[in-house]
Design a protein around this motif. Structure first.
Motif, PDB file in Angstrom:
ATOM      1  N   PRO A  79       0.801  -1.222   0.000  1.00 37.07           N
ATOM      2  CA  PRO A  79       0.000   0.000   0.000  1.00 37.07           C
ATOM      3  C   PRO A  79       0.834   1.273   0.000  1.00 37.07           C
ATOM      4  N   VAL A  80       0.282   2.290  -0.638  1.00 42.60           N
ATOM      5  CA  VAL A  80       0.903   3.609  -0.601  1.00 42.60           C
ATOM      6  C   VAL A  80       0.801   4.187   0.813  1.00 42.60           C
ATOM      7  N   VAL A  81      -0.350   3.983   1.452  1.00 35.85           N
ATOM      8  CA  VAL A  81      -0.573   4.452   2.824  1.00 35.85           C
ATOM      9  C   VAL A  81      -0.270   3.301   3.777  1.00 35.85           C
ATOM     10  N   GLN A  82       0.673   3.540   4.726  1.00 34.88           N
ATOM     11  CA  GLN A  82       1.148   2.461   5.586  1.00 34.88           C
ATOM     12  C   GLN A  82       1.021   2.858   7.062  1.00 34.88           C
ATOM     13  N   PRO A  83       0.667   1.917   7.927  1.00 34.48           N
ATOM     14  CA  PRO A  83       0.545   2.221   9.364  1.00 34.48           C
ATOM     15  C   PRO A  83       1.870   2.676   9.952  1.00 34.48           C
ATOM     16  N   ALA A  84       1.803   3.699  10.792  1.00 38.39           N
ATOM     17  CA  ALA A  84       3.020   4.244  11.396  1.00 38.39           C
ATOM     18  C   ALA A  84       3.698   3.245  12.322  1.00 38.39           C
ATOM     19  N   GLU A  85       2.928   2.293  12.876  1.00 35.08           N
ATOM     20  CA  GLU A  85       3.507   1.358  13.838  1.00 35.08           C
ATOM     21  C   GLU A  85       4.728   0.634  13.270  1.00 35.08           C
ATOM     22  N   LEU A  86       4.657   0.242  12.006  1.00 33.08           N
ATOM     23  CA  LEU A  86       5.782  -0.465  11.405  1.00 33.08           C
ATOM     24  C   LEU A  86       7.010   0.440  11.326  1.00 33.08           C
ATOM     25  N   TRP A  87       6.800   1.690  10.964  1.00 35.33           N
ATOM     26  CA  TRP A  87       7.902   2.640  10.850  1.00 35.33           C
ATOM     27  C   TRP A  87       8.451   3.002  12.226  1.00 35.33           C
ATOM     28  N   GLN A  88       7.604   2.926  13.232  1.00 35.05           N
ATOM     29  CA  GLN A  88       8.070   3.193  14.600  1.00 35.05           C
ATOM     30  C   GLN A  88       8.934   2.047  15.109  1.00 35.05           C
ATOM     31  N   GLU A  89       8.672   0.831  14.638  1.00 31.62           N
ATOM     32  CA  GLU A  89       9.500  -0.310  15.043  1.00 31.62           C
ATOM     33  C   GLU A  89      10.958  -0.106  14.647  1.00 31.62           C
ATOM     34  N   THR A  90      11.190   0.470  13.476  1.00 31.82           N
ATOM     35  CA  THR A  90      12.561   0.677  13.004  1.00 31.82           C
ATOM     36  C   THR A  90      13.108   2.034  13.425  1.00 31.82           C
ATOM     37  N   GLY A  91      12.267   2.903  13.952  1.00 30.83           N
ATOM     38  CA  GLY A  91      12.701   4.235  14.351  1.00 30.83           C
ATOM     39  C   GLY A  91      12.671   5.254  13.229  1.00 30.83           C
ATOM     40  N   ARG A  92      12.336   4.818  12.002  1.00 27.57           N
ATOM     41  CA  ARG A  92      12.375   5.751  10.879  1.00 27.57           C
ATOM     42  C   ARG A  92      11.211   6.734  10.889  1.00 27.57           C
ATOM     43  N   PHE A  93      10.158   6.437  11.634  1.00 23.59           N
ATOM     44  CA  PHE A  93       9.028   7.369  11.724  1.00 23.59           C
ATOM     45  C   PHE A  93       9.510   8.720  12.253  1.00 23.59           C
ATOM     46  N   ASP A  94      10.460   8.695  13.182  1.00 27.92           N
ATOM     47  CA  ASP A  94      10.999   9.933  13.741  1.00 27.92           C
ATOM     48  C   ASP A  94      12.270  10.386  13.029  1.00 27.92           C
ATOM     49  N   LYS A  95      13.075   9.441  12.577  1.00 29.03           N
ATOM     50  CA  LYS A  95      14.393   9.782  12.039  1.00 29.03           C
ATOM     51  C   LYS A  95      14.348  10.387  10.637  1.00 29.03           C
ATOM     52  N   MET A  96      13.343  10.042   9.836  1.00 31.60           N
ATOM     53  CA  MET A  96      13.391  10.420   8.423  1.00 31.60           C
ATOM     54  C   MET A  96      13.153  11.900   8.175  1.00 31.60           C
ATOM     55  N   GLY A  97      12.581  12.613   9.136  1.00 35.29           N
ATOM     56  CA  GLY A  97      12.407  14.047   8.960  1.00 35.29           C
ATOM     57  C   GLY A  97      11.203  14.379   8.102  1.00 35.29           C
ATOM     58  N   PRO A  98      11.103  15.632   7.650  1.00 36.57           N
ATOM     59  CA  PRO A  98       9.901  16.102   6.965  1.00 36.57           C
ATOM     60  C   PRO A  98       9.677  15.506   5.584  1.00 36.57           C
ATOM     61  N   GLU A  99      10.680  14.828   5.007  1.00 37.20           N
ATOM     62  CA  GLU A  99      10.460  14.185   3.705  1.00 37.20           C
ATOM     63  C   GLU A  99       9.438  13.054   3.807  1.00 37.20           C
ATOM     64  N   LEU A 100       9.294  12.477   5.004  1.00 38.27           N
ATOM     65  CA  LEU A 100       8.295  11.430   5.228  1.00 38.27           C
ATOM     66  C   LEU A 100       6.967  12.104   5.540  1.00 38.27           C
ATOM     67  N   LEU A 101       5.987  11.937   4.660  1.00 38.65           N
ATOM     68  CA  LEU A 101       4.680  12.581   4.843  1.00 38.65           C
ATOM     69  C   LEU A 101       3.850  11.759   5.819  1.00 38.65           C
ATOM     70  N   ARG A 102       3.556  12.365   6.946  1.00 38.84           N
ATOM     71  CA  ARG A 102       2.789  11.700   8.006  1.00 38.84           C
ATOM     72  C   ARG A 102       1.357  12.228   7.989  1.00 38.84           C
ATOM     73  N   ILE A 103       0.386  11.327   8.139  1.00 37.08           N
ATOM     74  CA  ILE A 103      -1.018  11.717   8.157  1.00 37.08           C
ATOM     75  C   ILE A 103      -1.734  10.947   9.263  1.00 37.08           C
ATOM     76  N   GLN A 104      -2.941  11.397   9.592  1.00 38.96           N
ATOM     77  CA  GLN A 104      -3.792  10.692  10.548  1.00 38.96           C
ATOM     78  C   GLN A 104      -5.141  10.414   9.910  1.00 38.96           C
ATOM     79  N   ASP A 105      -5.740   9.262  10.276  1.00 43.55           N
ATOM     80  CA  ASP A 105      -7.085   8.982   9.784  1.00 43.55           C
ATOM     81  C   ASP A 105      -8.111   9.580  10.743  1.00 43.55           C
ATOM     82  N   ARG A 106      -9.377   9.295  10.531  1.00 48.55           N
ATOM     83  CA  ARG A 106     -10.445   9.899  11.333  1.00 48.55           C
ATOM     84  C   ARG A 106     -10.397   9.472  12.803  1.00 48.55           C
ATOM     85  N   HIS A 107      -9.687   8.363  13.066  1.00 47.30           N
ATOM     86  CA  HIS A 107      -9.551   7.882  14.443  1.00 47.30           C
ATOM     87  C   HIS A 107      -8.269   8.385  15.092  1.00 47.30           C
TER      88      HIS A 107
END
Length: 580
Positions: free
Chosen positions: A72-100
């Motif tokens: 999928p193009v849209v991926q759960p943040a949990e997987l990226w948090q496991e590797t630490g890249r959710f925080d490390k990649m910086g603003p090039e990684l587009l982060r979004i939230q769903d309705r929940h």
């Protein structure tokens, strides 16, 4: 395809924001239309090129034993948090939230997701090796998207990921992909080089880029014409300097250099070669406490020859400098007692950690700043005026004329555009995500992984940068939107022209040739200009006068003049040119 049924939307002028040739020509040829910053519609003419790129990539990946999936193009943040890249990649990684209010990312790459697949699916060493690949839309939130498809925010990439039981097997998978990439780029008909590279944010200790050679390229490629050595400028090395260091021949002396704060101006004033001067670069590293506040700062002094430039990748690999920054003016004045421009390793106000480039380490009687405005010191020598340096490392960019590290000649530099990259990742992701399989000894073991990318939408732009002229694009046959264009002149007025054009068009279709018949009724000049701009490699022109003489004209996009052919010979001639 008939042109009257297709969408042809050429422009005489490029948009004002188009900076590079490929952006200008792809827009003028009606291949892309800008929708937003770094986001483009792929129009029918451009999409045909992209689909041909995809087809070649897919064929060779399948041939190499890779298995196609789609993640999928849209991926759960949990997987990226496991590797630490959710925080490390910086603003090039587009982060979004769903309705929940759950966190997601728009994928720029898929190491986390594919590793998650592997840890669920591959339970035993008996299932390995495996290589999963996809051709999928990606998104990187570039700060300054520019150059059309060369540096867009949304793009299409082929990314593949290999899983192996040990390092030796992983190296075999890596080499298999490397060979597949060579077949892919050979089929594209482009001039390219495979160069050693730094792995960057993805990680890994074996990495090669595939670069299309182009004078407008964004990367500097270093290579030896006498061997297969090639590397990008960040990774390139040269032979270490020959020793031993010459004995001191000058006394150390302080000299006035009023207003001369650069190595170039100092060398000019003193009448010395620039290579006799040494530049001082001041860096700093910070240690933080548990609250994330800076608890301690170490200031570093790097010494490089005056005619050399610092290589940040190499510097970052010096022990202790992985997270360096450039020192502030206040930090420099605190340690050197002087503003930048007149710095050096002698008469420091406070101690610093010294790192010396290996070229400087073998220099004698060199010139550096005196840590006093408008003054430098000449005749400086290690061992006499300074202690022998404790840390000596390769800190600089290579320059043309350096000796190749394999000892087979001198290095040259040319420009290139990266279109593919292969990495050996090791256990970087499998360790972080606890992705294991049962090895032959019955114990859980982390996957050895590789990562392999090709910029599908970037590649056409790179091909244009390599091959174009004042009239437009010059495509290689393999990825041209159409291979042959049949251009009938006045087919609406001549039954003979219409009949012969339709006949040739039908015969080429029957041979499986990707041909377009321009039945729009355009004037010859406008018609030819369109197809030269679009870059179709082979053109056949049929006119009433020529047909009555039994003649048609063939012209390759690179030819300056047309070749006259007998009507009965044109099909055989085209088959020969197309390798059919």
């Amino acid at each position: 395809m008939k042109a009257s049924q297709f969408l042809i939307s050429t422009l005489k002028e490029a948009p004002a924001d188009a900076e590079v040739v490929s952006h200008k020509l792809m827009t003028r040829a009606g291949m892309i239309k800008k929708l937003g910053a770094g986001i483009y519609n792929y129009m029918p003419m451009g999409l045909r090129v992209i689909r041909k790129v995809e087809a070649i990539v897919r064929e060779e990946m399948n041939r190499a034993g890779a298995i196609e999936v789609t993640m999928p193009v849209v991926q759960p943040a949990e997987l990226w948090q496991e590797t630490g890249r959710f925080d490390k990649m910086g603003p090039e990684l587009l982060r979004i939230q769903d309705r929940h209010e759950r966190d997601f990312v728009i994928q720029p790459t898929s190491e986390e997701v594919v590793t998650d697949i592997a840890r669920q699916e591959f339970k035993s060493y008996k299932q390995l090796p495996k290589n999963l690949y996809q051709i999928q839309t990606k998104f990187r939130d570039e700060r300054r998207p520019r150059f059309g498809l060369m540096r867009g925010r949304e793009f299409i990439m082929k990314d593949a990921y290999s899983f192996d039981k040990d390092r030796d097997a992983a190296q075999i998978s890596y080499q298999a992909m490397r060979e597949a990439y060579k077949r892919i780029f050979d089929r594209f008909g482009l001039q390219y080089r495979a160069v050693r590279a730094d792995s960057g944010a993805i990680g890994g200790d074996l990495s090669e880029e595939f670069q299309v050679i182009a004078s407008t390229g964004e990367d500097a490629i270093v290579y030896c014409p006498n061997s297969d050595y090639a590397a990008n400028i960040e990774k390139a090395e040269s032979l270490p300097p020959a020793g031993p260091r010459p004995a001191p021949a000058q006394a150390m002396a302080k000299v006035a250099t009023p207003g001369n704060s650069t190595c170039e101006s100092v060398a000019q004033q003193l009448g010395l070669p620039l290579a006799q001067t040494v530049k001082s670069l001041v860096l700093a590293t910070d240690e933080t406490d548990e609250a994330g506040q800076v608890a301690k700062t170490q200031v570093w002094l790097l010494l490089l020859r005056g005619d050399h430039e610092m290589n940040e990748i190499k510097v970052g690999k010096v022990e202790g400098l992985a997270n360096f920054r450039f020192a502030t003016v206040a930090e420099i004045e605190e340690h050197f007692g002087c503003q930048p421009g007149y710095l050096g390793p002698i008469h420091l106000k406070k101690p610093v950690k010294l790192v010396v480039d290996r070229e400087v380490a073998v220099m004698a009687d060199w010139v550096c700043g005196a840590n006093e405005v408008d003054f430098h010191i000449t005749g400086v020598n290690f061992g006499r005026d300074l202690p022998e340096p404790e840390i000596v490392a390769d800190l600089r960019n290579v320059v043309a004329g350096d000796k190749s590290p394999d000892g087979k000649g001198e290095l040259l530099i040319e420009r290139g555009i990266e279109i593919g990259h292969v990495f050996y990742l090791g256990t970087k992701y499998s360790k972080a995500m606890k992705a294991t399989f049962l090895a032959e000894n019955g114990k859980p073991t982390e996957f050895e992984m590789g990562c392999y990318g090709i910029g599908v939408t970037r590649l056409p732009a790179a091909a244009i940068e390599q091959s174009h002229d004042e009239r437009g694009i010059i495509w290689p046959d393999a990825i041209a939107p159409f291979t042959v264009v049949v251009c009938p002149i006045g087919m609406d007025r001549s039954e003979l022209v219409k009949a012969e054009a339709e006949k040739l068009y039908t015969e080429l279709l029957a041979l499986g040739v990707d041909v377009i018949l321009d039945d729009r009724g355009e004037r010859p000049g406008a018609m030819f200009a369109d197809w030269e701009l679009i870059g179709v490699p082979h053109r056949v022109v049929l006119g009433d006068r020529g047909l009555k003489e039994g003649i048609v004209e063939y012209q390759h996009r690179r030819d300056t003049e047309a070749t006259k052919l007998a009507v009965g010979e044109v099909l055989a001639y085209l088959k020969s040119r197309l390798g059919l």
